[in-house]
Design a protein around this motif. Structure first.
Motif, short mmCIF file in Angstrom:
data_model
loop_
_atom_site.label_atom_id
_atom_site.label_comp_id
_atom_site.label_asym_id
_atom_site.label_seq_id
_atom_site.Cartn_x
_atom_site.Cartn_y
_atom_site.Cartn_z
N ARG A 78 -34.63 -36.75 47.16
CA ARG A 78 -33.79 -36.45 48.32
C ARG A 78 -34.20 -35.17 49.03
N TRP A 79 -34.44 -34.12 48.27
CA TRP A 79 -34.71 -32.80 48.85
C TRP A 79 -36.18 -32.40 48.83
N GLY A 80 -36.96 -33.05 48.00
CA GLY A 80 -38.35 -32.64 47.83
C GLY A 80 -38.54 -31.88 46.54
N VAL A 81 -39.78 -31.78 46.08
CA VAL A 81 -40.06 -31.18 44.79
C VAL A 81 -39.97 -29.65 44.81
N ARG A 82 -40.25 -29.03 45.96
CA ARG A 82 -40.33 -27.57 45.99
C ARG A 82 -39.01 -26.90 45.60
N PRO A 83 -37.87 -27.20 46.25
CA PRO A 83 -36.64 -26.51 45.85
C PRO A 83 -36.20 -26.83 44.43
N VAL A 84 -36.41 -28.06 44.00
CA VAL A 84 -35.98 -28.45 42.64
C VAL A 84 -36.80 -27.71 41.58
N GLY A 85 -38.13 -27.70 41.74
CA GLY A 85 -38.97 -27.02 40.77
C GLY A 85 -38.75 -25.52 40.76
N SER A 86 -38.60 -24.92 41.94
CA SER A 86 -38.40 -23.46 42.02
C SER A 86 -37.07 -23.06 41.40
N VAL A 87 -36.01 -23.80 41.73
CA VAL A 87 -34.70 -23.50 41.16
C VAL A 87 -34.71 -23.71 39.64
N GLY A 88 -35.41 -24.78 39.19
CA GLY A 88 -35.49 -25.03 37.75
C GLY A 88 -36.14 -23.89 37.00
N LEU A 89 -37.27 -23.40 37.50
CA LEU A 89 -37.93 -22.27 36.84
C LEU A 89 -37.11 -21.00 37.00
N GLY A 90 -36.38 -20.87 38.12
CA GLY A 90 -35.49 -19.73 38.29
C GLY A 90 -34.35 -19.75 37.27
N LEU A 91 -33.79 -20.94 37.00
CA LEU A 91 -32.76 -21.06 35.97
C LEU A 91 -33.32 -20.72 34.59
N THR A 92 -34.54 -21.18 34.33
CA THR A 92 -35.19 -20.86 33.05
C THR A 92 -35.33 -19.35 32.89
N ALA A 93 -35.77 -18.68 33.95
CA ALA A 93 -35.91 -17.22 33.91
C ALA A 93 -34.55 -16.55 33.69
N THR A 94 -33.52 -17.06 34.34
CA THR A 94 -32.18 -16.49 34.19
C THR A 94 -31.67 -16.63 32.76
N GLY A 95 -31.83 -17.84 32.19
CA GLY A 95 -31.39 -18.05 30.81
C GLY A 95 -32.12 -17.15 29.83
N LEU A 96 -33.43 -16.99 30.01
CA LEU A 96 -34.21 -16.13 29.12
C LEU A 96 -33.80 -14.66 29.28
N LEU A 97 -33.48 -14.26 30.51
CA LEU A 97 -33.04 -12.89 30.74
C LEU A 97 -31.70 -12.63 30.07
N VAL A 98 -30.79 -13.61 30.13
CA VAL A 98 -29.51 -13.48 29.43
C VAL A 98 -29.73 -13.39 27.93
N MET A 99 -30.65 -14.19 27.41
CA MET A 99 -30.94 -14.16 25.98
C MET A 99 -31.54 -12.82 25.55
N SER A 100 -32.21 -12.13 26.47
CA SER A 100 -32.79 -10.83 26.14
C SER A 100 -31.73 -9.75 25.97
N ALA A 101 -30.51 -10.04 26.41
CA ALA A 101 -29.42 -9.06 26.30
C ALA A 101 -28.60 -9.24 25.03
N LEU A 102 -28.95 -10.21 24.19
CA LEU A 102 -28.19 -10.47 22.97
C LEU A 102 -28.38 -9.33 21.96
N ASP A 103 -27.35 -9.12 21.13
CA ASP A 103 -27.46 -8.14 20.05
C ASP A 103 -26.81 -8.71 18.79
N ASP A 104 -26.73 -7.89 17.75
CA ASP A 104 -26.21 -8.41 16.48
C ASP A 104 -24.70 -8.57 16.47
N GLY A 105 -24.03 -8.22 17.58
CA GLY A 105 -22.60 -8.42 17.67
C GLY A 105 -22.21 -9.50 18.66
N SER A 106 -23.18 -10.24 19.18
CA SER A 106 -22.90 -11.27 20.18
C SER A 106 -22.14 -12.44 19.55
N ALA A 107 -21.14 -12.92 20.29
CA ALA A 107 -20.44 -14.13 19.86
C ALA A 107 -21.37 -15.32 20.02
#
Length: 469
Positions: free
Chosen positions: A331-360
Motif C-alpha cells: 500500500r505505502w511502498g517498501v521505503r517507509p516500512v523498512g525505515s520505520v522497522g529498522l527505526g523500531l529495532t534501534a529504539t528497542g535496542l536503545l531501551v534495552m541498553s538502559a536496563l540494570d540489575d533492578g529492572s522489572a
C-alpha cells in the motif's frame, strides 16, 4: 500467478512456510550447548564450533544453492535440501563425539542453505506480483514461527531427553515438508528457459564464496579462542586468505558463463539496498541472542524458562508484524516500512541498553517486543524490495544473497561485538566489581547495536525505491 486460491496454492505455500520454519529451528541448538558440553566432557569454547561451523557453511553455500535453483528449478533444490536436512537430523542425533557432530552440522548447513535459497522464491510465486509485499511478510512470519517453536520447545526437550532431542525432534516436521514438496512443488516452477541448463554451473564461483566465508568467519572466531590469539599463524593465514579468495572470486565471476552472482544483478540498486539493510539489521539485533541471556540469568537472576519466554515474545511480535508490514509495503511502498522497522529495532535496542540489575521483568519484555515488531517490518520490506527488483528467473540467487547477508551479519556481530564486549569488560573490571562491569559493557554494546540499526534505517530510507515504479 492467479489470485485464485486453490488446494495446490495452499500446498505450495505450506511447502514454502515449512522450508522457512525448518531453516529457523536452529535457535534451539543454543539452548542445548551446555548439555552438549557436559555430554562430551569439553568446554564452552569448543562446543561453540557447533554454531560457528554451521553458520559459516550455510552462509557460504546459500548463494551457490540459489544460483543452482535458478539454473535447474526450485523443486530440485528444495527437495534436495529437505532430504539432506532430514538425513543430517538422524546422523546428529546419534553422533558419538563432538567432532562427528560438527561434521554432520556441515551436512545440515547444506540442506539449510538450500531451504533458505528456495523457500522465499517459492513464496514469491504463490502470490500475484502486486501482492509481493504480502508474500514476503508471509515468509518473514514463517521464519519467526520457527524461532518461537525452537525457543519454547528446546528447554523442555533438552531437560527431558538431553541434547539429541533438539535434532530428532525435527524429524517429523522435516518428513512432512519433504512429502508436501514432492506432491505440491511443480518441476516447472521458476528457473530459466529450457536452454539455460546447457550452460555450465559456476562451480568455481560457489567454492570460492564458501572459501571466502570460511576464511573470514572461522579466522575471526579462532582469533578470540586459539592460543596466540590474533597473532597465531593459523589465524593470520585464514584472515589473509579472505582477500585472496575475494580477488579470485571477482576474477572468476567476470569470466564465468553463468556466475553465481551475475554482475548485472549485483549492480541493481534494489539488490544492494536490500542486502545492505539485511546485513545491518541482523548485525544490530544479534547482540540479543548471545549477550542478553547472561543479563537475564546473571544480573536479574531469572531462570532459562523466563529467558525462553522473552525470546518467544520477540518472535511472536515478529510473527504479528511481518504480514502487516508486507501488506503496508503493497500500500505505502517498501521505503517507509523498512525505515520505520529498522527505526523500531534501534529504539528497542536503545531501551534495552538502559536496563540494570533492578529492572522489572516487564522492562526487557517491552523492549524486546519493540525489537520483534521492527524486525518483522524491515525483513518484509527488504525481501519485497529484493524480489521485486530482480527478474523472476533469479529469485533463487536473490534469496541466497539475502541468506548470505543475514548469516554474515550474525557471525560478524558475534566476532566483532563479542570482542568489543570482552575488551570493555576487562577494562571496567580493573576498577569495578564484576557485576557492575558486566552491566556497563552490556549497555555499551547494545548502544552499538542501536546505532547500527539506525544507520540501516538511514541507508534504507535514502536508497530504497518501490519496485516497478
Amino acid at each position: 500467478m492467479s489470485a485464485r486460491i486453490t488446494w495446490r496454492t495452499i500446498a505450495l505455500a505450506s511447502a514454502s512456510a515449512l522450508g522457512m520454519v525448518l531453516a529457523s529451528l536452529d535457535f534451539s541448538v543454543n539452548v542445548a550447548l551446555p548439555a552438549m558440553r557436559d555430554a562430551f566432557g569439553t568446554d564452552l569454547a569448543a562446543v561453540q564450533w557447533v554454531i560457528v561451523v554451521f553458520i559459516a557453511t550455510r552462509a557460504g553455500l546459500a548463494l551457490g544453492a540459489g544460483a543452482f535453483a535458478d539454473r535447474f528449478g526450485l523443486r530440485m533444490v528444495y527437495l534436495f535440501g529437505t532430504a539432506t536436512y532430514l538425513v543430517s537430523m538422524v546422523c546428529m542425533s546419534f553422533s558419538p563425539t563432538l567432532e562427528s557432530l560438527v561434521g554432520f552440522r556441515v551436512l545440515q548447513a547444506l540442506g539449510t542453505g538450500c531451504l533458505y535459497s528456495t523457500a522465499p522464491a517459492i513464496a514469491a510465486t504463490v502470490f500475484p506480483e502486486h501482492r509481493r509485499g504480502l508474500s514476503m511478510g508471509f515468509t518473514s512470519a514463517s521464519l519467526a514461527s520457527g524461532m518461537v517453536m525452537s525457543t519454547l520447545a528446546a528447554g523442555p526437550l533438552v531437560q527431558l531427553f538431553d541434547w539429541p532431542a533438539v535434532f530428532w525432534g525435527r524429524i517429523p516436521l522435516t518428513a512432512l515438508a519433504l512429502v508436501i514438496g514432492l506432491l505440491a512443488v511443480p518441476g516447472s516452477i521458476s528457473g530459466e528457459s529450457r536452454s539455460a541448463p546447457r550452460q555450465k554451473f559456476d562451480v568455481a564461483g560457489a567454492v570460492l564464496v564458501l572459501s571466502l566465508l570460511w576464511c573470514l568467519m572461522i579466522g575471526l572466531r579462532l582469533g578470540q579462542s586459539v592460543e596466540g590469539g590474533w597473532t597465531s599463524p593459523l589465524v593470520l593465514a585464514l584472515l589473509a586468505g579472505a582477500p585472496v579468495a575475494l580477488a579470485l572470486l571477482v576474477w572468476v565471476e567476470r569470466r564465468a558463463e553463468s556466475p553465481v552472482l551475475p554482475g548485472a544483478l549485483a549492480r541493481l540498486s534494489g539488490f544492494q539496498t536490500a542486502t545492505g539493510a539485511m546485513f545491518l539489521g541482523h548485525f544490530s539485533q544479534f547482540v540479543i541472542w548471545f549477550i542478553f541471556p547472561f543479563y537475564i540469568t546473571d544480573s536479574l537472576d531469572r531462570s532459562p524458562v523466563t529467558l525462553g519466554i522473552l525470546f518467544a515474545v520477540m518472535s511472536s511480535c515478529n510473527i504479528l508484524s511481518s504480514p502487516v508490514g508486507g501488506w503496508l509495503c503493497d500500500r505505502w511502498g517498501v521505503r517507509p516500512v523498512g525505515s520505520v522497522g529498522l527505526g523500531l529495532t534501534a529504539t528497542g535496542l536503545l531501551v534495552m541498553s538502559a536496563l540494570d540489575d533492578g529492572s522489572a521483568i516487564w522492562h526487557p519484555a517491552g523492549a524486546i517486543a519493540i525489537v520483534g515488531l521492527g524486525v518483522g517490518w524491515f525483513q518484509s520490506a527488504a525481501y519485497a524490495l529484493m524480489l521485486g527488483s530482480v527478474p523472476s528467473a533469479r529469485f533463487g540467487t536473490a534469496s541466497g544473497a539475502m541468506s548470505l547477508a543475514q548469516a554474515s551479519g550474525t557471525v560478524l556481530c558475534v566476532a566483532i561485538v563479542g570482542a568489543i564486549f570482552a575488551g570493555l569488560s576487562d577494562h571496567y573490571e580493573a576498577t569495578l566489581p564484576v557485576s557492575e562491569s558486566f552491566l556497563l559493557a552490556y549497555r555499551d554494546v547494545f548502544r552499538i547495536g542501536a546505532t547500527t540499526a539506525a544507520l540501516g534505517a538511514i541507508w534504507f530510507g535514502l536508497r530504497a525505491r518501490q519496485p516497478g515504479r
